[in-house]
Write a protein that holds these residues in place. Sequence first.
Motif, PDB file in Angstrom:
ATOM      1  N   THR A  66      75.857 -28.988 -32.389  1.00 50.67           N
ATOM      2  CA  THR A  66      76.733 -28.346 -31.414  1.00 50.67           C
ATOM      3  C   THR A  66      77.055 -26.933 -31.860  1.00 50.67           C
ATOM      4  O   THR A  66      76.596 -26.467 -32.908  1.00 50.67           O
ATOM      5  CB  THR A  66      78.029 -29.165 -31.211  1.00 50.67           C
ATOM      6  OG1 THR A  66      78.768 -28.621 -30.114  1.00 50.67           O
ATOM      7  CG2 THR A  66      78.886 -29.162 -32.465  1.00 50.67           C
ATOM      8  N   ASN A  67      77.824 -26.231 -31.041  1.00 49.15           N
ATOM      9  CA  ASN A  67      78.324 -24.902 -31.380  1.00 49.15           C
ATOM     10  C   ASN A  67      79.781 -25.018 -31.800  1.00 49.15           C
ATOM     11  O   ASN A  67      80.523 -25.852 -31.277  1.00 49.15           O
ATOM     12  CB  ASN A  67      78.209 -23.956 -30.185  1.00 49.15           C
ATOM     13  CG  ASN A  67      76.810 -23.917 -29.587  1.00 49.15           C
ATOM     14  OD1 ASN A  67      76.661 -23.944 -28.383  1.00 49.15           O
ATOM     15  ND2 ASN A  67      75.786 -23.875 -30.428  1.00 49.15           N
ATOM     16  N   SER A  68      80.204 -24.169 -32.700  1.00 50.59           N
ATOM     17  CA  SER A  68      81.577 -24.238 -33.205  1.00 50.59           C
ATOM     18  C   SER A  68      82.605 -24.111 -32.093  1.00 50.59           C
ATOM     19  O   SER A  68      83.708 -24.660 -32.188  1.00 50.59           O
ATOM     20  CB  SER A  68      81.806 -23.132 -34.241  1.00 50.59           C
ATOM     21  OG  SER A  68      80.988 -23.328 -35.375  1.00 50.59           O
ATOM     22  N   TYR A  79      72.036 -32.498 -28.691  1.00 50.17           N
ATOM     23  CA  TYR A  79      72.651 -31.184 -28.880  1.00 50.17           C
ATOM     24  C   TYR A  79      73.606 -30.936 -27.726  1.00 50.17           C
ATOM     25  O   TYR A  79      73.266 -31.163 -26.559  1.00 50.17           O
ATOM     26  CB  TYR A  79      71.585 -30.088 -28.925  1.00 50.17           C
ATOM     27  CG  TYR A  79      72.150 -28.696 -28.753  1.00 50.17           C
ATOM     28  CD1 TYR A  79      72.937 -28.124 -29.740  1.00 50.17           C
ATOM     29  CD2 TYR A  79      71.909 -27.966 -27.589  1.00 50.17           C
ATOM     30  CE1 TYR A  79      73.475 -26.855 -29.577  1.00 50.17           C
ATOM     31  CE2 TYR A  79      72.437 -26.702 -27.419  1.00 50.17           C
ATOM     32  CZ  TYR A  79      73.217 -26.147 -28.414  1.00 50.17           C
ATOM     33  OH  TYR A  79      73.755 -24.905 -28.249  1.00 50.17           O
ATOM     34  N   LEU A  86      78.255 -34.505 -37.351  1.00 45.35           N
ATOM     35  CA  LEU A  86      78.282 -33.272 -36.568  1.00 45.35           C
ATOM     36  C   LEU A  86      77.741 -32.115 -37.394  1.00 45.35           C
ATOM     37  O   LEU A  86      78.103 -31.953 -38.557  1.00 45.35           O
ATOM     38  CB  LEU A  86      79.706 -32.955 -36.120  1.00 45.35           C
ATOM     39  CG  LEU A  86      80.344 -33.975 -35.169  1.00 45.35           C
ATOM     40  CD1 LEU A  86      81.816 -33.680 -34.992  1.00 45.35           C
ATOM     41  CD2 LEU A  86      79.637 -33.967 -33.831  1.00 45.35           C
ATOM     42  N   LYS A  87      76.881 -31.328 -36.763  1.00 46.45           N
ATOM     43  CA  LYS A  87      76.328 -30.148 -37.411  1.00 46.45           C
ATOM     44  C   LYS A  87      76.443 -28.977 -36.454  1.00 46.45           C
ATOM     45  O   LYS A  87      76.025 -29.075 -35.302  1.00 46.45           O
ATOM     46  CB  LYS A  87      74.860 -30.370 -37.786  1.00 46.45           C
ATOM     47  CG  LYS A  87      74.215 -29.174 -38.478  1.00 46.45           C
ATOM     48  CD  LYS A  87      72.774 -29.463 -38.849  1.00 46.45           C
ATOM     49  CE  LYS A  87      72.134 -28.276 -39.553  1.00 46.45           C
ATOM     50  NZ  LYS A  87      70.719 -28.548 -39.916  1.00 46.45           N
ATOM     51  N   THR A  88      77.043 -27.877 -36.908  1.00 46.94           N
ATOM     52  CA  THR A  88      77.181 -26.698 -36.065  1.00 46.94           C
ATOM     53  C   THR A  88      76.227 -25.607 -36.530  1.00 46.94           C
ATOM     54  O   THR A  88      75.826 -25.562 -37.693  1.00 46.94           O
ATOM     55  CB  THR A  88      78.623 -26.159 -36.090  1.00 46.94           C
ATOM     56  OG1 THR A  88      78.961 -25.771 -37.436  1.00 46.94           O
ATOM     57  CG2 THR A  88      79.601 -27.219 -35.615  1.00 46.94           C
ATOM     58  N   GLY A 145      75.879 -27.897 -26.185  1.00 45.29           N
ATOM     59  CA  GLY A 145      76.176 -26.477 -26.298  1.00 45.29           C
ATOM     60  C   GLY A 145      75.412 -25.649 -25.295  1.00 45.29           C
ATOM     61  O   GLY A 145      74.845 -26.154 -24.327  1.00 45.29           O
ATOM     62  N   MET A 180      84.217 -27.337 -30.886  1.00 48.90           N
ATOM     63  CA  MET A 180      84.899 -28.211 -31.838  1.00 48.90           C
ATOM     64  C   MET A 180      86.409 -28.241 -31.637  1.00 48.90           C
ATOM     65  O   MET A 180      87.118 -28.969 -32.331  1.00 48.90           O
ATOM     66  CB  MET A 180      84.587 -27.761 -33.269  1.00 48.90           C
ATOM     67  CG  MET A 180      83.126 -27.930 -33.656  1.00 48.90           C
ATOM     68  SD  MET A 180      82.597 -29.653 -33.692  1.00 48.90           S
ATOM     69  CE  MET A 180      83.428 -30.209 -35.173  1.00 48.90           C
ATOM     70  N   ASP A 188      80.923 -18.870 -35.445  1.00 45.15           N
ATOM     71  CA  ASP A 188      82.256 -19.400 -35.737  1.00 45.15           C
ATOM     72  C   ASP A 188      83.315 -18.656 -34.926  1.00 45.15           C
ATOM     73  O   ASP A 188      83.966 -17.730 -35.425  1.00 45.15           O
ATOM     74  CB  ASP A 188      82.560 -19.287 -37.228  1.00 45.15           C
ATOM     75  CG  ASP A 188      83.875 -19.973 -37.608  1.00 45.15           C
ATOM     76  OD1 ASP A 188      84.505 -20.586 -36.723  1.00 45.15           O
ATOM     77  OD2 ASP A 188      84.266 -19.884 -38.783  1.00 45.15           O
TER      78      ASP A 188
END
Length: 319
Positions: A104-106, A151, A131-133, A153, A109, A238
């Motif tokens: 995903t994208n930050s 995914y 989860l991995k951004t 995002g 979150m 971020d």
Amino acid sequence: MAHSPLHYERLRLRHLRLLQLIDEHGSLRSAASALNLTQPAVSQMLKDLEFAMGVPLVDRSVRGVVLTETGLLALRRSRSGLATLDQLVRELDAGQTLSLRIGTNSALMYNIIPEALRLLEVGRSKTRFQLKTGLVGDMVEALSEGELDCYVGRLDWDQVPPRIARLLTYDPLLDTDLILICPVDHPVAGLETPRARDLVGWPWAMPSRESNNRIVLESAMRSTGAAGLTAAVEVSADPNGLINLALALGMLTCVPRVALNEHSHARDFKVLDVANLELSSIRIGFATTAELRQMPEIADLREAMLRAARTWTARTNEG
């Protein structure tokens, strides 16, 4: 060459591993060594695989073998499946329950991801979540390689290589706009009707140069005829880091609206309404592979994401 059902039924995992080894080594001899088989045995495996698929998968020459376009497509498909199987074996060896790997994208979150996981009753369900951004391109590549199960995002299809696009399924979740913010005591915050030229000359906390958000912002600024912006600080993938830096250092920044956490900093910054600056909206979606889409856990996760997106959209429209 016609598709052979008989050869197809005889395929084993090592046939699919063979494609990976050919791509890595460009040699049947090296592939045979890696599989602890003789070269004639590997040559027969390759013939069986090509008969099963009904198409040539490699080009042969005196310099070795390389995968054809069809072979590369078969490799992409098999690599995703093999990576998923490897993940399952690791989980079973460790005595773990099913773990879904989500890229995903930050920005997501702070609203969408937490709400979706709440709906799935994480902590009480048997499924675990990893989860991995990261940047969009990295996440999509990882999904195609089988390193992620889905995914969530932004996904700009014109930037997704065709070899990857044909592997994916996609559900739109929501549209979010890009917003400009600054501390409430910043001089620009005091302007009644700021314009694009008023944003020039101030230090910015900016996304990295390869970020789609930065590309959109700089393109919109150019379209107004305003000069370029000054990136005093750059942060990769971020939005929350950008917000914190902008507040701490008295800078302007640009983030997706969905990245705002209404429970923190809300009174510390101002969202700028710049009269002559048009920033295109961002489409957020849910992507997975056609094979994984059929998993009940993936279907449940997709439905939870859709519900979370509807909740956020309704709350944003009311505000």
